[in-house]
Enzyme design. Structure first.
Site, PDB file in Angstrom:
ATOM      1  N   GLU A 220    -117.798 -65.156  14.283  1.00 41.39           N
ATOM      2  CA  GLU A 220    -118.159 -66.536  13.922  1.00 41.39           C
ATOM      3  C   GLU A 220    -118.988 -66.447  12.656  1.00 41.39           C
ATOM      4  O   GLU A 220    -120.182 -66.159  12.712  1.00 41.39           O
ATOM      5  CB  GLU A 220    -118.969 -67.182  15.066  1.00 41.39           C
ATOM      6  N   CYS A 254    -124.295 -73.583   9.965  1.00 43.90           N
ATOM      7  CA  CYS A 254    -123.061 -72.942   9.481  1.00 43.90           C
ATOM      8  C   CYS A 254    -121.986 -73.959   9.139  1.00 43.90           C
ATOM      9  O   CYS A 254    -121.197 -73.742   8.239  1.00 43.90           O
ATOM     10  CB  CYS A 254    -122.539 -71.964  10.514  1.00 43.90           C
TER      11      CYS A 254
HETATM   12  P1  NAD Z   1    -126.822 -62.134   9.549  1.00 45.49           P
HETATM   13  O1  NAD Z   1    -125.404 -61.724   9.395  1.00 45.49           O
HETATM   14  O2  NAD Z   1    -127.800 -61.671   8.546  1.00 45.49           O
HETATM   15  O3  NAD Z   1    -127.401 -61.687  10.983  1.00 45.49           O
HETATM   16  C1  NAD Z   1    -126.724 -61.899  12.206  1.00 45.49           C
HETATM   17  C2  NAD Z   1    -127.100 -60.815  13.201  1.00 45.49           C
HETATM   18  O4  NAD Z   1    -126.657 -59.554  12.689  1.00 45.49           O
HETATM   19  C3  NAD Z   1    -128.598 -60.677  13.459  1.00 45.49           C
HETATM   20  O5  NAD Z   1    -128.799 -60.459  14.841  1.00 45.49           O
HETATM   21  C4  NAD Z   1    -128.990 -59.448  12.650  1.00 45.49           C
HETATM   22  O6  NAD Z   1    -130.060 -58.720  13.209  1.00 45.49           O
HETATM   23  C5  NAD Z   1    -127.736 -58.610  12.733  1.00 45.49           C
HETATM   24  N1  NAD Z   1    -127.561 -57.681  11.601  1.00 45.49           N
HETATM   25  C6  NAD Z   1    -128.115 -57.747  10.365  1.00 45.49           C
HETATM   26  N2  NAD Z   1    -127.700 -56.704   9.611  1.00 45.49           N
HETATM   27  C7  NAD Z   1    -126.873 -55.979  10.386  1.00 45.49           C
HETATM   28  C8  NAD Z   1    -126.099 -54.796  10.183  1.00 45.49           C
HETATM   29  N3  NAD Z   1    -126.112 -54.137   9.014  1.00 45.49           N
HETATM   30  N4  NAD Z   1    -125.337 -54.336  11.201  1.00 45.49           N
HETATM   31  C9  NAD Z   1    -125.296 -54.993  12.363  1.00 45.49           C
HETATM   32  N5  NAD Z   1    -126.012 -56.109  12.623  1.00 45.49           N
HETATM   33  C10 NAD Z   1    -126.781 -56.598  11.646  1.00 45.49           C
HETATM   34  O7  NAD Z   1    -126.780 -63.731   9.625  1.00 45.49           O
HETATM   35  P2  NAD Z   1    -127.997 -64.712   9.600  1.00 45.49           P
HETATM   36  O8  NAD Z   1    -128.614 -64.715   8.254  1.00 45.49           O
HETATM   37  O9  NAD Z   1    -128.862 -64.471  10.770  1.00 45.49           O
HETATM   38  O10 NAD Z   1    -127.249 -66.120   9.826  1.00 45.49           O
HETATM   39  C11 NAD Z   1    -126.743 -66.910   8.808  1.00 45.49           C
HETATM   40  C12 NAD Z   1    -125.244 -66.766   8.688  1.00 45.49           C
HETATM   41  O11 NAD Z   1    -124.635 -66.995   9.941  1.00 45.49           O
HETATM   42  C13 NAD Z   1    -124.654 -67.801   7.754  1.00 45.49           C
HETATM   43  O12 NAD Z   1    -123.676 -67.190   6.953  1.00 45.49           O
HETATM   44  C14 NAD Z   1    -124.013 -68.805   8.698  1.00 45.49           C
HETATM   45  O13 NAD Z   1    -122.932 -69.535   8.154  1.00 45.49           O
HETATM   46  C15 NAD Z   1    -123.566 -67.927   9.811  1.00 45.49           C
HETATM   47  N6  NAD Z   1    -123.424 -68.691  11.039  1.00 45.49           N
HETATM   48  C16 NAD Z   1    -122.194 -68.873  11.554  1.00 45.49           C
HETATM   49  C17 NAD Z   1    -122.046 -69.636  12.705  1.00 45.49           C
HETATM   50  C18 NAD Z   1    -120.716 -69.864  13.334  1.00 45.49           C
HETATM   51  O14 NAD Z   1    -120.675 -70.291  14.479  1.00 45.49           O
HETATM   52  N7  NAD Z   1    -119.622 -69.622  12.639  1.00 45.49           N
HETATM   53  C19 NAD Z   1    -123.171 -70.177  13.320  1.00 45.49           C
HETATM   54  C20 NAD Z   1    -124.417 -69.960  12.754  1.00 45.49           C
HETATM   55  C21 NAD Z   1    -124.538 -69.199  11.618  1.00 45.49           C
END
Ligand code: NAD
Length: 490
Positions: A220, A254
């Site tokens: 997602e 998002c």
């Molecule tokens: P992110 O990708 O930075 O983090 C998401 C998760 O991944 C966190 O738990 C984080 O600790 C973990 N993470 C970070 N680096 C990692 C790595 N190298 N390996 C594995 N895990 C890692 O996202 P964010 O900044 O927390 O959220 C914002 C993004 O999420 C935006 O792009 C938004 O559009 C998207 N989003 C999508 C939806 C959806 O339903 N499609 C919903 C909400 C947010």
């Protein structure tokens, strides 16, 4: 679990997974009563922790109103739990499937079996619902779950951890806390399914890590969701919905409309109506209690940079709403901003904004809008405002996005019976609705041989019966003189 040295993290994650796996194997198919009890426990806990959750989220963000948390997160969780609980009998039901002529008297069906252990990785922007709705879906499908909330909302993640530890044994649901390094270890685990919500950038890393064990994924992700305003529709109703979608949670949603495509004749009316609506929604400007702050200094600086880059490259920047100067008096607060005259060379039209800034592009004909959307990554959502049904259908047929909202923004996410997910760079797979239940279940096809079956007799040495069965399925052979002489017994 706190952030600790990497080998230790990996070892403790593996032993947590082993614990859940052993429990799953001893009780692989929880009945509907057990699933409903788990959902009811979750529902009760979310309501009991309501105040703590609202307070923790507001502290993590700097400010977020309890109403916004209630509407955008808690109501959605309760609604999803109730939906799943109500639909379980239908979702869990075996599905009879067609049996071909040769195998008649046999039975074919699909059994939706729990996959086993589901990993859930969540972002910070809706830090409760993006953990709880995947969790509820996984439990409804009969699984055990390991959750990894975001490190950027530490107070909320701590509440989630305490709340779930209180109501679930670790072999049912376990919470793993930590930053990207813990996330990286987590995504390497041999789950039976992994649901990741987050950025496209990290999604790619997660997919790579999951490929080591061929773990099936739901991704997602994010992207730039356009809002298309049909000619003559820059009116109050449209604006209420766009401002709601753009400014809820300070734009950190998002499925927020990322940028607007507005007919060139309507541009000034659009700007005027947007400003008026923002002023009406937030009478105290960016320090209104209902206006959410930006989650971190890094994100705040990135948003300021996007606006500055656009300004330097020739865009007009307008602070929308009242008292924009008050933004500096509250932590990480960015006033609602319109950016007019944008071009694709600006960063603001290249990366997902994820903040209260709305770039506006104009168009002359709807064909230009379609071409523009199709020239970019497929978005998570697309919004269309207008009353011309043939134009609306043209846009919907000619563009591809995760979901669509017509004359509304964001509300498709609240429709529990609709699948929710992106396509291409905005995601892979979906949850919510029966699609979520099925994503976390294994659709096991079962065929039970009947007492009488032509198929059973089809073995060597082949003779008349095989020729008969083949004739029934393929028709009379034209160039096998011997077979074509076979007389059918009826
Ligand atoms: P992110 O990708 O930075 O983090 C998401 C998760 O991944 C966190 O738990 C984080 O600790 C973990 N993470 C970070 N680096 C990692 C790595 N190298 N390996 C594995 N895990 C890692 O996202 P964010 O900044 O927390 O959220 C914002 C993004 O999420 C935006 O792009 C938004 O559009 C998207 N989003 C999508 C939806 C959806 O339903 N499609 C919903 C909400 C947010």
């Amino acid at each position: 679990m706190n952030a600790i040295a990497e080998p230790t993290v990996a070892r403790s994650l593996v032993s947590l997974l082993d614990l859940q796996r052993t429990a799953f194997l001893s009780q692989p198919v929880p009945d509907i009563g057990r699933r409903r009890r788990q959902l009811a426990r979750l529902r009760g806990a979310v309501l009991a922790y309501r105040h703590e959750i609202e307070t923790a989220i507001s502290a993590d963000f700097g400010n977020r109103s309890r109403h916004e948390t209630g509407i955008m997160e808690l109501a959605g969780i309760i609604q999803a739990i109730d939906y799943l609980s109500r639909k379980l009998p239908r979702f869990m039901k075996r599905e009879r499937r067609h049996v071909g002529f040769v195998y008649r008297s046999g039975q074919a069906y699909v059994e939706y079996q729990p996959k086993g252990i589901i990993g859930v990785m969540a972002p910070w922007n809706y830090p409760v619902s993006l953990n709880m709705i995947p969790l509820a879906t996984a439990l409804a499908a009969g699984n055990r779950v390991m959750l990894k909330p975001s490190e950027l909302t530490p107070r909320t993640s701590d509440v989630i951890s305490r709340m779930l530890t209180e109501i679930f044994a670790p072999e049912e649901v376990a919470v793993v806390l930590g930053g990207p390094e813990v996330g990286a270890e987590f995504s390497r685990l041999p789950f039976d399914h992994l649901l990741f919500t987050g950025s496209t950038q990290v999604g790619k890393k997660v997919m790579k890590a999951a490929s080591d064990h061929l773990v099936p994924l739901t991704l997602e992700l994010g992207g730039k969701s356009p809002v298309i305003v049909s000619r003559g529709h820059a009116n109050e109703q449209t604006m209420n919905s766009i401002v709601f979608g753009k400014l809820s949670n300070g734009g950190q949603t998002c499925v927020a409309p990322d940028y607007a495509l507005v007919h060139e004749d309507d541009r000034d009316r659009f700007v005027q109506a947007y400003m008026e609506t923002v002023a009406r929604f937030y009478p105290d400007g960016p320090t209104s209690d209902d206006y959410t702050s930006i989650v971190s200094d890094g994100h705040h600086a990135r948003l300021l940079d996007l606006v500055e880059d656009a300004r330097q490259k020739g865009a007009t920047v307008i602070k929308a709403g009242l008292h924009p100067e008050r933004a500096t008096t509250r932590v990480r607060t960015m006033p609602p901003t319109l950016v007019i005259g944008v071009s694709d060379g600006m960063k603001i039209m290249q990366e997902e904004i994820f903040g209260p800034i709305l770039p506006v592009r104009t168009y002359r004909a709807i064909g230009q809008v379609i071409d523009y959307v199709n020239s970019r990554d497929r978005p998570l959502a697309l919004y269309y405002f207008g009353s011309d049904i043939s134009e609306r259908d043209l846009v919907l047929q000619r563009t591809t996005s995760g979901n669509v909202g017509v004359n509304n923004t964001i509300m498709h996410v609240a429709q529990d019976d609709l699948p929710f997910g992106g396509i291409g760079p905005s995601g892979m797979g979906a949850y919510h609705g029966i699609e979520g239940f099925r994503a976390m279940s294994h659709a096991k096809g079962v065929f039970i041989q009947g007492r009488w079956s032509l198929g059973r007799l089809l073995h060597a040495p082949f003779g008349k019966l095989a020729a008969f069965a083949l004739t029934m399925t393929l028709g009379r052979p034209r160039n096998h003189p011997k077979d074509s002489q076979i007389k059918l017994g009826f």
